[in-house]
Design a protein around this motif. Structure first.
Motif, short mmCIF file in Angstrom:
data_model
loop_
_atom_site.label_atom_id
_atom_site.label_comp_id
_atom_site.label_asym_id
_atom_site.label_seq_id
_atom_site.Cartn_x
_atom_site.Cartn_y
_atom_site.Cartn_z
N THR A 57 2.09 5.84 4.28
CA THR A 57 2.37 4.72 5.18
C THR A 57 3.80 4.66 5.68
O THR A 57 4.09 3.98 6.66
CB THR A 57 2.05 3.39 4.49
OG1 THR A 57 2.97 3.19 3.39
CG2 THR A 57 0.62 3.37 3.95
N HIS A 58 4.72 5.32 4.96
CA HIS A 58 6.16 5.28 5.25
C HIS A 58 6.76 3.89 5.03
O HIS A 58 7.89 3.62 5.46
CB HIS A 58 6.44 5.75 6.68
CG HIS A 58 5.90 7.11 6.98
ND1 HIS A 58 6.44 8.26 6.45
CD2 HIS A 58 4.84 7.51 7.74
CE1 HIS A 58 5.77 9.31 6.88
NE2 HIS A 58 4.78 8.89 7.65
N LEU A 59 6.01 3.02 4.37
CA LEU A 59 6.54 1.71 4.00
C LEU A 59 7.36 1.84 2.73
O LEU A 59 7.16 2.78 1.94
CB LEU A 59 5.38 0.72 3.78
CG LEU A 59 4.62 0.28 5.04
CD1 LEU A 59 3.36 -0.48 4.66
CD2 LEU A 59 5.52 -0.57 5.94
N PRO A 60 8.32 0.93 2.49
CA PRO A 60 9.14 1.03 1.28
C PRO A 60 8.31 0.90 0.01
O PRO A 60 7.24 0.28 0.01
CB PRO A 60 10.13 -0.14 1.44
CG PRO A 60 9.54 -1.03 2.46
CD PRO A 60 8.70 -0.20 3.35
N PRO A 61 8.79 1.46 -1.11
CA PRO A 61 8.02 1.48 -2.37
C PRO A 61 7.61 0.10 -2.89
O PRO A 61 6.56 -0.03 -3.51
CB PRO A 61 8.98 2.16 -3.35
CG PRO A 61 9.83 3.02 -2.50
CD PRO A 61 10.02 2.26 -1.22
N TYR A 62 8.44 -0.93 -2.62
CA TYR A 62 8.07 -2.23 -3.16
C TYR A 62 6.80 -2.77 -2.52
O TYR A 62 6.07 -3.55 -3.13
CB TYR A 62 9.23 -3.23 -3.00
CG TYR A 62 9.44 -3.79 -1.62
CD1 TYR A 62 8.80 -4.94 -1.22
CD2 TYR A 62 10.30 -3.17 -0.73
CE1 TYR A 62 8.99 -5.47 0.06
CE2 TYR A 62 10.50 -3.67 0.54
CZ TYR A 62 9.85 -4.82 0.93
OH TYR A 62 10.04 -5.32 2.20
N MET A 63 6.49 -2.33 -1.29
CA MET A 63 5.23 -2.70 -0.67
C MET A 63 4.06 -2.08 -1.42
O MET A 63 3.01 -2.72 -1.62
CB MET A 63 5.20 -2.26 0.79
CG MET A 63 6.23 -2.95 1.68
SD MET A 63 5.89 -4.71 1.90
CE MET A 63 4.43 -4.65 2.91
N GLY A 64 4.24 -0.85 -1.86
CA GLY A 64 3.20 -0.18 -2.62
C GLY A 64 2.94 -0.84 -3.96
O GLY A 64 1.79 -1.01 -4.39
N ILE A 65 4.02 -1.24 -4.64
CA ILE A 65 3.85 -1.87 -5.95
C ILE A 65 3.26 -3.27 -5.81
O ILE A 65 2.50 -3.73 -6.67
CB ILE A 65 5.19 -1.90 -6.73
CG1 ILE A 65 4.92 -1.96 -8.25
CG2 ILE A 65 6.05 -3.06 -6.34
CD1 ILE A 65 4.37 -0.71 -8.83
N MET A 66 3.58 -3.95 -4.71
CA MET A 66 2.97 -5.25 -4.47
C MET A 66 1.47 -5.10 -4.21
O MET A 66 0.65 -5.91 -4.67
CB MET A 66 3.63 -5.93 -3.28
CG MET A 66 5.07 -6.40 -3.49
SD MET A 66 5.22 -7.68 -4.77
CE MET A 66 5.95 -6.71 -6.09
N MET A 67 1.10 -4.05 -3.48
CA MET A 67 -0.31 -3.75 -3.25
C MET A 67 -1.01 -3.46 -4.57
O MET A 67 -2.11 -3.97 -4.84
CB MET A 67 -0.42 -2.53 -2.31
CG MET A 67 -1.84 -2.08 -2.03
SD MET A 67 -2.70 -3.20 -0.92
CE MET A 67 -4.13 -2.20 -0.51
N ALA A 68 -0.36 -2.66 -5.42
CA ALA A 68 -0.94 -2.32 -6.72
C ALA A 68 -1.12 -3.57 -7.58
O ALA A 68 -2.17 -3.75 -8.23
CB ALA A 68 -0.05 -1.31 -7.43
N LEU A 69 -0.12 -4.43 -7.59
CA LEU A 69 -0.22 -5.66 -8.38
C LEU A 69 -1.34 -6.54 -7.86
O LEU A 69 -2.11 -7.13 -8.64
CB LEU A 69 1.11 -6.41 -8.34
CG LEU A 69 1.15 -7.77 -9.06
CD1 LEU A 69 0.76 -7.62 -10.53
CD2 LEU A 69 2.52 -8.41 -8.93
N GLY A 70 -1.46 -6.66 -6.53
CA GLY A 70 -2.53 -7.46 -5.96
C GLY A 70 -3.91 -6.96 -6.34
O GLY A 70 -4.81 -7.74 -6.69
N LEU A 71 -4.09 -5.64 -6.31
CA LEU A 71 -5.37 -5.06 -6.69
C LEU A 71 -5.66 -5.26 -8.18
O LEU A 71 -6.80 -5.55 -8.57
CB LEU A 71 -5.39 -3.56 -6.35
CG LEU A 71 -5.39 -3.23 -4.85
CD1 LEU A 71 -5.23 -1.73 -4.64
CD2 LEU A 71 -6.67 -3.72 -4.19
#
Length: 476
Positions: free
Chosen positions: A277-291
């Motif tokens: 996605t080229h989005l910053p890593p904190y977006m990925g970890i927020m997605m992971a936490l949400g899931l």
């Protein structure tokens, strides 16, 4: 005068942080006070500092805010600091903090649901040497996926089940500290300093793994090999028994396993998310936490007969997040940002370039310093001293070959991640993993210095040597 004052405040803050257990003042409190005082000094001295440190940025800021033309020079400087420098710095700092909060919550969810029991239940050997190697390698790879502090806690809990003699347990616990720090260095999500470099864009996920996994592995193998030569025979089991396999009430073994699998999978997918996605890593970890949050909510929704008070929902786990650690990172990163804004770090970088001018020597010194001083501010300071170089501009620099070390995924950043992470093992107080082990097992500082520091240093230097050999052979 103000520059000297800022340096003095920062050094005093450093001393209090390093002597936290002596002065009995939480390092988070010291970091927050230090950062605030530094910004206060800077903002009152900004009028004298900005023209020499940030003239271009200041001019662009004034062009973007024509309403400031009628204000005094002092007011223009204050607005530049408050509306530009602090906001920009806070944004970069928040990226790191959000990532840590997300990762810590996922790890706590796995732990509180008994997910880590899957690992502890499967180690049954009583041979000291064999057990040492097993624990070192499990910790090494666990730390790459989770974090060095959590991995240390889990593995020390296992030691208490397996080893009765506390002095022998100290040796195993010390090797866990070394393995946890080395394991975190080569993974973009394994250690907070590597996370910082990854989040800021100094390094990318796959190259850091390829370049540091072998030096990091060597930094574990050497100390483990030395330690295994002084450990012989069979372990005597502890006289007491503890229910280490205990799971929360109402959670089955299968459910614990699934939570472990989901949590680890989501953490592994964070670097993949960033790459795609080229989005910053904190977006990925927020997605992971949400899931993870959704998964646990579905799990508890099915347990209608289970009392609400014993359900470990994410909202409950969030209340137990280690906020002092988060606030410490906030304080120390903002402190370093103040030094960077004042031009102090650039001045230090210039001095190192003039006097040392060798990235291997500079990083090796940073690694040794990280055994005394927390590696978070060291990496923050180094990344502030040496901004990521633009590959297109390198060719026109005075020393283009040297400047190439500082581009994204440059050799300097890889070695910085290794040295800052692994160097913290040289002393017991040099890393979060070491401090945790010291607290849980009451490891004596002098005992660690006499028995472990030399073998940790040998592993650290050997890893630096392997990294230099990789560069010389053109592996990356």
């Amino acid at each position: 005068m103000s520059i000297s004052f800022m340096i003095a405040v920062f050094v005093i803050g450093y001393v209090f942080i390093a002597l936290e257990h002596k002065v009995r003042v939480d390092k988070a409190a010291v970091a927050l006070v230090t950062s605030t005082v530094l910004w206060v000094i800077y903002i009152f001295s900004a009028g004298a500092i900005i023209p020499s440190v940030s003239p271009g940025e200041f001019s662009l800021f004034l062009e973007a805010h024509p309403d400031l033309a009628s204000h005094s020079y002092f007011e223009q400087c204050v607005r530049f600091v408050t509306d530009h420098q602090i906001i920009e710095t806070l944004g970069e700092t928040a990226e790191v903090l959000l990532f840590l909060i997300g990762a810590m919550t996922i790890v706590d969810l796995i732990d509180i649901h008994g997910g880590f029991n899957f690992i502890t239940e499967r180690i049954t050997t009583r041979n000291k040497t064999k057990l040492l190697w097993i624990i070192a390698f499990i910790t090494f790879f666990m730390s790459a996926l989770l974090d060095n502090m959590t991995s240390t806690i889990v593995m020390i809990m296992l030691l208490r089940k397996l080893i009765a003699n506390y002095k022998q347990r100290w040796i195993f616990a010390s090797l866990i500290v070394i393995a946890a720090n080395s394991g975190g260095a080569w993974s973009p999500i394994g250690d907070v300093t590597t996370i910082m470099l990854w989040v800021k864009g100094n390094i990318t996920a796959v190259p850091i793994i390829k370049s540091l996994i072998l030096p990091s592995l060597v930094s574990v193998v050497i100390p483990t090999l030395i330690a295994s030569r002084i450990l012989h025979g069979i372990l005597r089991a502890p006289d007491y028994t503890e229910d280490f396999e205990k799971r929360p009430a109402g959670i089955t073994k299968g459910e614990s396993m699934r939570i472990l699998g989901v949590g680890v999978f989501l953490l592994i997918m964070v670097p993949v998310f960033k790459s795609v996605t080229h989005l910053p890593p904190y977006m990925g970890i927020m997605m992971a936490l949400g899931l993870m949050w959704i998964y646990t909510e579905i799990l508890y929704k099915r347990k209608k007969d289970m009392e609400e008070s014993i359900k470990n929902r994410v909202a409950k786990v969030l209340k137990h997040i280690d906020m002092p650690t988060i606030l410490f990172f906030l304080g120390i990163l903002m402190s370093v940002a103040a030094l960077q804004s004042a031009g102090i770090l650039n001045g230090l970088a210039g001095w190192l370039d003039d006097r040392v001018h060798n990235i291997y020597a500079i990083n090796t010194m940073i690694g040794v310093m990280s055994s005394v001083v927390d590696n978070v501010p060291l990496v923050a300071a180094a990344s502030g001293m040496y901004p990521v170089a633009d590959p297109a501009a390198v060719t026109v620099m005075a020393d283009p070959q040297y400047a190439l070390y500082f581009v994204r995924d440059g050799v300097f950043w890889y070695l910085l991640a290794y040295c800052a992470g692994v160097g913290g093992s040289i002393l017991i107080i040099g890393s979060a993993a070491g401090v945790v082990a010291m607290g849980l097992e009451k490891i004596n500082f002098m005992w660690y210095l006499k028995n472990i520091s030399l073998m940790a240093f040998c592993g650290y230097i050997a890893g630096v040597g392997v990294f230099m050999l990789e560069v010389w052979l053109g592996f990356f």
